[in-house]
Design an enzyme around this catalytic site. Structure first.
Site, PDB file in Angstrom:
ATOM      1  N   ARG A 238       0.769   9.113  -5.558  1.00 42.47           N
ATOM      2  CA  ARG A 238       1.145   8.560  -4.257  1.00 42.47           C
ATOM      3  C   ARG A 238       1.797   7.187  -4.375  1.00 42.47           C
ATOM      4  O   ARG A 238       2.629   6.820  -3.542  1.00 42.47           O
ATOM      5  CB  ARG A 238      -0.059   8.494  -3.324  1.00 42.47           C
ATOM      6  CG  ARG A 238      -1.250   7.683  -3.829  1.00 42.47           C
ATOM      7  CD  ARG A 238      -2.439   7.920  -2.910  1.00 42.47           C
ATOM      8  NE  ARG A 238      -3.658   7.220  -3.292  1.00 42.47           N
ATOM      9  CZ  ARG A 238      -4.542   7.652  -4.182  1.00 42.47           C
ATOM     10  NH1 ARG A 238      -4.305   8.799  -4.833  1.00 42.47           N
ATOM     11  NH2 ARG A 238      -5.651   6.983  -4.431  1.00 42.47           N
TER      12      ARG A 238
ATOM     13  N   GLU B 294     -15.314   0.934  -9.475  1.00 38.18           N
ATOM     14  CA  GLU B 294     -15.070   0.319  -8.176  1.00 38.18           C
ATOM     15  C   GLU B 294     -16.399   0.133  -7.456  1.00 38.18           C
ATOM     16  O   GLU B 294     -17.328   0.926  -7.655  1.00 38.18           O
ATOM     17  CB  GLU B 294     -14.179   1.223  -7.314  1.00 38.18           C
ATOM     18  CG  GLU B 294     -12.753   1.364  -7.785  1.00 38.18           C
ATOM     19  CD  GLU B 294     -11.909   2.145  -6.795  1.00 38.18           C
ATOM     20  OE1 GLU B 294     -12.099   1.955  -5.577  1.00 38.18           O
ATOM     21  OE2 GLU B 294     -11.059   2.948  -7.237  1.00 38.18           O
TER      22      GLU B 294
ATOM     23  N   ASP C  82      -4.849   0.103  -0.392  1.00 37.83           N
ATOM     24  CA  ASP C  82      -5.438  -0.795   0.598  1.00 37.83           C
ATOM     25  C   ASP C  82      -6.487  -1.696  -0.041  1.00 37.83           C
ATOM     26  O   ASP C  82      -6.637  -2.864   0.333  1.00 37.83           O
ATOM     27  CB  ASP C  82      -6.032  -0.011   1.771  1.00 37.83           C
ATOM     28  CG  ASP C  82      -6.974   1.106   1.348  1.00 37.83           C
ATOM     29  OD1 ASP C  82      -7.114   1.377   0.140  1.00 37.83           O
ATOM     30  OD2 ASP C  82      -7.576   1.727   2.252  1.00 37.83           O
ATOM     31  N   SER C  83      -7.204  -1.184  -1.035  1.00 35.72           N
ATOM     32  CA  SER C  83      -8.203  -1.986  -1.732  1.00 35.72           C
ATOM     33  C   SER C  83      -7.556  -3.165  -2.455  1.00 35.72           C
ATOM     34  O   SER C  83      -8.163  -4.239  -2.569  1.00 35.72           O
ATOM     35  CB  SER C  83      -8.983  -1.126  -2.731  1.00 35.72           C
ATOM     36  OG  SER C  83      -8.106  -0.489  -3.647  1.00 35.72           O
TER      37      SER C  83
ATOM     38  N   ARG D  44      -0.566   9.811   2.636  1.00 33.95           N
ATOM     39  CA  ARG D  44      -0.975  10.797   1.636  1.00 33.95           C
ATOM     40  C   ARG D  44      -1.850  11.846   2.308  1.00 33.95           C
ATOM     41  O   ARG D  44      -2.302  11.674   3.445  1.00 33.95           O
ATOM     42  CB  ARG D  44      -1.779  10.116   0.524  1.00 33.95           C
ATOM     43  CG  ARG D  44      -2.995   9.367   1.035  1.00 33.95           C
ATOM     44  CD  ARG D  44      -4.010   9.070  -0.032  1.00 33.95           C
ATOM     45  NE  ARG D  44      -5.046   8.155   0.409  1.00 33.95           N
ATOM     46  CZ  ARG D  44      -6.031   8.453   1.242  1.00 33.95           C
ATOM     47  NH1 ARG D  44      -6.121   9.662   1.762  1.00 33.95           N
ATOM     48  NH2 ARG D  44      -6.934   7.551   1.570  1.00 33.95           N
TER      49      ARG D  44
ATOM     50  N   ARG E 270       0.867  -1.177   0.000  1.00 36.83           N
ATOM     51  CA  ARG E 270       0.000   0.000   0.000  1.00 36.83           C
ATOM     52  C   ARG E 270       0.906   1.230   0.000  1.00 36.83           C
ATOM     53  O   ARG E 270       1.988   1.209   0.598  1.00 36.83           O
ATOM     54  CB  ARG E 270      -0.892   0.009   1.247  1.00 36.83           C
ATOM     55  CG  ARG E 270      -1.857   1.193   1.307  1.00 36.83           C
ATOM     56  CD  ARG E 270      -2.603   1.242   2.636  1.00 36.83           C
ATOM     57  NE  ARG E 270      -3.458   2.430   2.687  1.00 36.83           N
ATOM     58  CZ  ARG E 270      -4.075   2.873   3.774  1.00 36.83           C
ATOM     59  NH1 ARG E 270      -3.931   2.245   4.922  1.00 36.83           N
ATOM     60  NH2 ARG E 270      -4.822   3.966   3.727  1.00 36.83           N
ATOM     61  N   HIS E 271       0.526   2.278  -0.683  1.00 36.90           N
ATOM     62  CA  HIS E 271       1.291   3.530  -0.641  1.00 36.90           C
ATOM     63  C   HIS E 271       1.390   4.026   0.798  1.00 36.90           C
ATOM     64  O   HIS E 271       0.634   3.617   1.681  1.00 36.90           O
ATOM     65  CB  HIS E 271       0.616   4.593  -1.508  1.00 36.90           C
ATOM     66  CG  HIS E 271      -0.788   4.882  -1.081  1.00 36.90           C
ATOM     67  ND1 HIS E 271      -1.103   5.658   0.018  1.00 36.90           N
ATOM     68  CD2 HIS E 271      -1.980   4.471  -1.590  1.00 36.90           C
ATOM     69  CE1 HIS E 271      -2.404   5.721   0.165  1.00 36.90           C
ATOM     70  NE2 HIS E 271      -2.969   5.002  -0.795  1.00 36.90           N
TER      71      HIS E 271
END
Length: 431
Positions: A121, A230, A321-322, A48, A44-45
């Site tokens: 990000r 999404e 995270d998705s 942000r 995950r980045h």
């Protein structure tokens, strides 16, 4: 990494004594039996700025000013870069200790693949990680588009839709709330909603004075499933998630805990309750099995190819995270709650780390863990190394057993990936 013996007793011990299980390098006894040949990381980045822009819900739900972010909406902050740099430094030391690379290695482009979603990000996170991980190597951070555009590999969108799919997806999502269904999901968050609203001073906000939002009490969440999009939702869970997300990021960025809470005295449990909203939001949208195999299909296929690519030694895939939520759900990972973090499922900057080993018995083995910085490490931008490592939590694949050294057979893990990939083919597509 620490060698784990996975049993019921261990899992109970993890729950009561999580501080014992910080990630550390393998023992010499382990190294004598297994050689690390590859690592594939889904990250995950890092931190942000909130996704919302000027004039959005965040400005209307409170009279308090939010943190003065060092980046534009949705972009990696300077703190996020510093934290990811620490992650890169740690994995550099880890890889050297594990024998995957030598210090100051200059691997070939075939040996290392750094690939990020084409969002600022994600690209920036990958760059901060790579600079510290391979400081003297000329390694390109690969991304397909000019920022910021979603790459189809990382885009958790529904590509197959039918009435039967929608019916089954909504059934699986409702099951998360037990007998009370979707409403039950919201009712279980009542305490978290109240703490969040109180911390915002929501009743004094412009949104409340305009008669739009005075409490998170719309429990009739509507789930929206559309081709090419999404999974989305309407209702309190969505609105509260927007606030939860901003509060979590503000808590990581703002050194003064009271200031981060808009002058309120919040306990660590209160922060965990606020973060729980975001955890549940992610599960509702991306963790239902039939939804997960739909939205994660391109990424699952890519990860499988990386795990089986000839000559590959290290892959770093930077997304969201998705992505972690859907990939782990599609692979049928046992439910888990992470210790030492207010985010219990996919903490900021967290990484699913898949290690591939060659055993002295001629067989290939695999370990799968989620690696993450503790809340304390995030807030303190602590230096990570083999003496102060990030946390690791073992991911249990339902129905698969680890050996005495805590490893899965690689053939079993490959089979699980193929099962998840082929499940996509079974989804009806008729709308």
């Amino acid at each position: 990494m620490r060698q784990f013996k996975h049993s019921v007793a261990l899992l109970l011990l993890l729950a009561v004594a999580p501080s014992l299980f910080a990630q550390k390098q393998r023992s010499q006894e382990f190294k004598d039996k297994y050689t690390l040949s590859e690592a594939v990381i889904l990250s995950r980045h890092n931190i942000r700025a909130p996704l919302s822009t000027k004039g959005s819900l965040l400005e209307k739900v409170t009279t308090h000013p939010w943190f003065a972010w060092t980046a534009g909406a949705s972009e990696l902050t300077s703190r996020g870069g510093a934290l990811e740099n620490q992650f890169g430094l740690y994995f550099r030391k880890w890889a050297v200790d594990a024998g995957l690379f030598k210090e100051n290695a200059n691997p070939t482009k075939d040996e290392v693949n750094i690939y990020a979603n084409s969002m600022q990000r994600c690209i920036a996170t990958a760059r901060y990680f790579t600079t510290a991980f391979l400081p003297v190597a000329d390694i390109q951070v690969n991304h397909r588009y000019v920022p910021s555009k979603m790459d189809p590999v990382f885009f958790p969108r529904l590509t197959k839709i039918s009435e039967s799919f929608k019916k089954e997806a909504l059934k699986q999502i409702a099951a998360m709330g037990g007998k009370r269904g979707i409403r039950g999901i919201n009712e279980d968050l009542k305490k978290a909603y109240e703490i969040t609203a109180s911390t915002l001073d929501l009743k004094d906000s412009p949104a409340c004075k305009e008669g739009k939002l005075c409490a998170f009490d719309n429990y009739n969440t509507e789930i929206l499933l559309e081709r090419g999009e999404e999974p989305r939702m309407k209702g309190s869970l969505k609105d509260a998630n927007t606030c939860s997300d901003a509060f979590i990021l503000q808590y990581y960025e703002e050194p003064d805990e009271k200031k981060a809470a808009f002058g309120h005295d919040l306990t660590l449990e209160d922060w965990t309750q606020i973060a729980r909203i975001k955890d549940v939001y992610g599960d509702v949208l991306f963790a239902a099995p039939i939804v997960a195999v739909n939205v994660a299909h391109p990424l699952l296929t890519y990860m499988y190819d990386e795990l089986n690519a000839k000559g590959r030694k290290f892959s770093f895939l930077c997304g969201h995270d998705s992505n972690i939520a859907s990939v782990t759900a599609a692979l049928d990972v046992e439910p888990y709650e992470l210790p030492n973090s207010i985010e219990k499922k996919t903490p900021i900057g967290s990484k699913v780390v898949i290690e591939k080993y060659e055993g002295k018995d001629g067989k290939l083995y695999c370990d799968i863990n989620i690696v993450y910085q503790t809340t304390k490490q995030l807030r303190g931008i602590e230096q990570l190394n083999l003496q102060n490592p990030p946390m690791v939590y073992p991911l249990q694949l339902k129905g698969l057993k680890r050996n005495a050294d805590g490893l899965y057979l690689m053939s079993d893990v490959n089979a699980r990936f193929l099962q998840a990939i082929r499940a996509y083919d079974k989804i009806e597509d008729s709308l």
